[in-house]
Design a protein around this motif. Sequence first.
Motif, PDB file in Angstrom:
ATOM      1  N   HIS A 170       0.837  -1.206   0.000  1.00 56.45           N
ATOM      2  CA  HIS A 170       0.000   0.000   0.000  1.00 56.45           C
ATOM      3  C   HIS A 170       0.873   1.257   0.000  1.00 56.45           C
ATOM      4  O   HIS A 170       0.613   2.207  -0.742  1.00 56.45           O
ATOM      5  CB  HIS A 170      -0.927  -0.016   1.220  1.00 56.45           C
ATOM      6  CG  HIS A 170      -1.727   1.240   1.386  1.00 56.45           C
ATOM      7  ND1 HIS A 170      -2.809   1.551   0.592  1.00 56.45           N
ATOM      8  CD2 HIS A 170      -1.599   2.274   2.258  1.00 56.45           C
ATOM      9  CE1 HIS A 170      -3.301   2.712   0.967  1.00 56.45           C
ATOM     10  NE2 HIS A 170      -2.598   3.176   1.977  1.00 56.45           N
ATOM     11  N   HIS A 171       1.922   1.268   0.815  1.00 55.00           N
ATOM     12  CA  HIS A 171       2.788   2.448   0.893  1.00 55.00           C
ATOM     13  C   HIS A 171       3.612   2.615  -0.380  1.00 55.00           C
ATOM     14  O   HIS A 171       3.919   3.738  -0.766  1.00 55.00           O
ATOM     15  CB  HIS A 171       3.693   2.382   2.123  1.00 55.00           C
ATOM     16  CG  HIS A 171       2.930   2.612   3.386  1.00 55.00           C
ATOM     17  ND1 HIS A 171       2.362   3.822   3.713  1.00 55.00           N
ATOM     18  CD2 HIS A 171       2.609   1.765   4.400  1.00 55.00           C
ATOM     19  CE1 HIS A 171       1.735   3.724   4.862  1.00 55.00           C
ATOM     20  NE2 HIS A 171       1.859   2.495   5.307  1.00 55.00           N
ATOM     21  N   ARG A 172       3.968   1.532  -1.035  1.00 53.02           N
ATOM     22  CA  ARG A 172       4.698   1.634  -2.304  1.00 53.02           C
ATOM     23  C   ARG A 172       3.822   2.253  -3.387  1.00 53.02           C
ATOM     24  O   ARG A 172       4.294   3.020  -4.214  1.00 53.02           O
ATOM     25  CB  ARG A 172       5.155   0.257  -2.767  1.00 53.02           C
ATOM     26  CG  ARG A 172       6.382  -0.204  -2.065  1.00 53.02           C
ATOM     27  CD  ARG A 172       6.920  -1.451  -2.766  1.00 53.02           C
ATOM     28  NE  ARG A 172       7.747  -2.144  -1.803  1.00 53.02           N
ATOM     29  CZ  ARG A 172       7.570  -3.390  -1.422  1.00 53.02           C
ATOM     30  NH1 ARG A 172       6.605  -4.119  -1.929  1.00 53.02           N
ATOM     31  NH2 ARG A 172       8.357  -3.925  -0.537  1.00 53.02           N
ATOM     32  N   ARG A 173       2.551   1.871  -3.388  1.00 57.21           N
ATOM     33  CA  ARG A 173       1.634   2.389  -4.414  1.00 57.21           C
ATOM     34  C   ARG A 173       1.286   3.839  -4.162  1.00 57.21           C
ATOM     35  O   ARG A 173       0.911   4.550  -5.074  1.00 57.21           O
ATOM     36  CB  ARG A 173       0.345   1.561  -4.444  1.00 57.21           C
ATOM     37  CG  ARG A 173       0.523   0.194  -5.059  1.00 57.21           C
ATOM     38  CD  ARG A 173      -0.816  -0.462  -5.292  1.00 57.21           C
ATOM     39  NE  ARG A 173      -1.659  -0.490  -4.107  1.00 57.21           N
ATOM     40  CZ  ARG A 173      -1.716  -1.485  -3.231  1.00 57.21           C
ATOM     41  NH1 ARG A 173      -0.942  -2.530  -3.371  1.00 57.21           N
ATOM     42  NH2 ARG A 173      -2.526  -1.426  -2.198  1.00 57.21           N
ATOM     43  N   GLY A 174       1.349   4.287  -2.933  1.00 56.78           N
ATOM     44  CA  GLY A 174       0.977   5.657  -2.599  1.00 56.78           C
ATOM     45  C   GLY A 174      -0.507   5.752  -2.309  1.00 56.78           C
ATOM     46  O   GLY A 174      -1.252   4.791  -2.458  1.00 56.78           O
ATOM     47  N   PRO A 175      -0.973   6.934  -1.906  1.00 59.16           N
ATOM     48  CA  PRO A 175      -2.357   7.097  -1.479  1.00 59.16           C
ATOM     49  C   PRO A 175      -3.390   6.840  -2.572  1.00 59.16           C
ATOM     50  O   PRO A 175      -4.495   6.466  -2.289  1.00 59.16           O
ATOM     51  CB  PRO A 175      -2.432   8.544  -0.978  1.00 59.16           C
ATOM     52  CG  PRO A 175      -1.237   9.228  -1.543  1.00 59.16           C
ATOM     53  CD  PRO A 175      -0.209   8.173  -1.801  1.00 59.16           C
ATOM     54  N   GLN A 176      -3.039   7.043  -3.830  1.00 54.18           N
ATOM     55  CA  GLN A 176      -3.991   6.838  -4.921  1.00 54.18           C
ATOM     56  C   GLN A 176      -3.773   5.506  -5.624  1.00 54.18           C
ATOM     57  O   GLN A 176      -4.305   5.274  -6.690  1.00 54.18           O
ATOM     58  CB  GLN A 176      -3.899   7.978  -5.947  1.00 54.18           C
ATOM     59  CG  GLN A 176      -4.132   9.352  -5.377  1.00 54.18           C
ATOM     60  CD  GLN A 176      -5.526   9.491  -4.782  1.00 54.18           C
ATOM     61  OE1 GLN A 176      -6.487   8.950  -5.295  1.00 54.18           O
ATOM     62  NE2 GLN A 176      -5.625  10.201  -3.670  1.00 54.18           N
ATOM     63  N   GLY A 177      -2.969   4.622  -5.018  1.00 55.09           N
ATOM     64  CA  GLY A 177      -2.739   3.325  -5.630  1.00 55.09           C
ATOM     65  C   GLY A 177      -1.596   3.324  -6.619  1.00 55.09           C
ATOM     66  O   GLY A 177      -1.375   2.349  -7.303  1.00 55.09           O
ATOM     67  N   GLN A 178      -0.854   4.426  -6.715  1.00 54.84           N
ATOM     68  CA  GLN A 178       0.270   4.498  -7.642  1.00 54.84           C
ATOM     69  C   GLN A 178       1.442   5.143  -6.929  1.00 54.84           C
ATOM     70  O   GLN A 178       1.262   5.995  -6.078  1.00 54.84           O
ATOM     71  CB  GLN A 178      -0.083   5.349  -8.856  1.00 54.84           C
ATOM     72  CG  GLN A 178      -1.244   4.798  -9.653  1.00 54.84           C
ATOM     73  CD  GLN A 178      -1.644   5.751 -10.767  1.00 54.84           C
ATOM     74  OE1 GLN A 178      -1.064   6.817 -10.916  1.00 54.84           O
ATOM     75  NE2 GLN A 178      -2.619   5.370 -11.554  1.00 54.84           N
ATOM     76  N   GLY A 179       2.645   4.722  -7.296  1.00 54.85           N
ATOM     77  CA  GLY A 179       3.838   5.338  -6.716  1.00 54.85           C
ATOM     78  C   GLY A 179       4.000   6.760  -7.231  1.00 54.85           C
ATOM     79  O   GLY A 179       3.384   7.151  -8.215  1.00 54.85           O
ATOM     80  N   ALA A 180       4.802   7.527  -6.569  1.00 52.32           N
ATOM     81  CA  ALA A 180       5.073   8.896  -7.015  1.00 52.32           C
ATOM     82  C   ALA A 180       5.796   8.853  -8.351  1.00 52.32           C
ATOM     83  O   ALA A 180       6.576   7.952  -8.606  1.00 52.32           O
ATOM     84  CB  ALA A 180       5.919   9.618  -5.965  1.00 52.32           C
ATOM     85  N   PRO A 181       5.538   9.801  -9.234  1.00 52.85           N
ATOM     86  CA  PRO A 181       6.197   9.809 -10.533  1.00 52.85           C
ATOM     87  C   PRO A 181       7.708   9.779 -10.392  1.00 52.85           C
ATOM     88  O   PRO A 181       8.269  10.550  -9.623  1.00 52.85           O
ATOM     89  CB  PRO A 181       5.740  11.122 -11.175  1.00 52.85           C
ATOM     90  CG  PRO A 181       4.516  11.533 -10.417  1.00 52.85           C
ATOM     91  CD  PRO A 181       4.659  10.936  -9.053  1.00 52.85           C
ATOM     92  N   GLY A 182       8.323   8.869 -11.122  1.00 53.75           N
ATOM     93  CA  GLY A 182       9.779   8.798 -11.119  1.00 53.75           C
ATOM     94  C   GLY A 182      10.366   8.148  -9.884  1.00 53.75           C
ATOM     95  O   GLY A 182      11.566   8.056  -9.754  1.00 53.75           O
ATOM     96  N   SER A 183       9.522   7.690  -8.954  1.00 51.98           N
ATOM     97  CA  SER A 183      10.075   7.063  -7.752  1.00 51.98           C
ATOM     98  C   SER A 183      10.070   5.559  -7.910  1.00 51.98           C
ATOM     99  O   SER A 183       9.302   5.002  -8.668  1.00 51.98           O
ATOM    100  CB  SER A 183       9.264   7.457  -6.512  1.00 51.98           C
ATOM    101  OG  SER A 183       7.973   6.881  -6.589  1.00 51.98           O
ATOM    102  N   GLN A 184      10.951   4.920  -7.167  1.00 50.04           N
ATOM    103  CA  GLN A 184      11.008   3.474  -7.174  1.00 50.04           C
ATOM    104  C   GLN A 184      10.516   2.973  -5.830  1.00 50.04           C
ATOM    105  O   GLN A 184      10.728   3.623  -4.811  1.00 50.04           O
ATOM    106  CB  GLN A 184      12.433   2.995  -7.412  1.00 50.04           C
ATOM    107  CG  GLN A 184      12.942   3.367  -8.791  1.00 50.04           C
ATOM    108  CD  GLN A 184      14.326   2.805  -9.021  1.00 50.04           C
ATOM    109  OE1 GLN A 184      14.954   2.261  -8.121  1.00 50.04           O
ATOM    110  NE2 GLN A 184      14.797   2.917 -10.236  1.00 50.04           N
TER     111      GLN A 184
END
Length: 197
Positions: free
Chosen positions: A166-180
């Motif tokens: 969940h934390h890898r995906r971020g709050p909207q279900g996706q990682g931050a742009p350009g982040s791994q």
Amino acid sequence: MQRNHKQQILKPFLAASAALLVAGGAFAQASAPAAPAGKPGHHHHMGHGGGWMKAVDTDNDGAISKAEADAYFNKLDTNRDGKIDKSEMDAHRKAVMAERHARMQAAFDEKFKAADKNSDGALTKAEANAGMPRLAKRFDQLDANRDGKLTRDEIRAGMQKMHRDHHRRGPQGQGAPGSQPAPATPSAPGAPSTSGG
């Protein structure tokens, strides 16, 4: 003079305490079940200073007196130098988080034991549905060895994996742009778990 000194310290202290509670709320959120799908704004947290108020308002009258604020200040000022430094705040934060984790773990263990009707140390899907319905919704996802039962270890490991994902995906279900995504870390014994019920 000393009274003015305490009043000068009190404002930054209150601000630091609020920051501490935000950090505590983040911990509580991390150890709570993931937000339901379709509800990105749904979070479990302590509210706007509610936890801090409860900790300081020892007579539960809904207000913090100077005596209560001084007592809380003195609790944090472990070296008694009239100041609260970063190490004292960190130590207090760790103690609060450890206490919260212990309460959450005890509540989970109590619910698990009550739901485990045959006392075999594992929950069947029927036992989970009857005693821990929120956990039952994730039963198949958590049943790592597919034996139709959930042990405490399976639940703990599965919930930790879900939180990491969940934390890898971020709050909207996706990682931050350009982040791994952060590298996976092995589960630590006694790590935060869900209450499940």
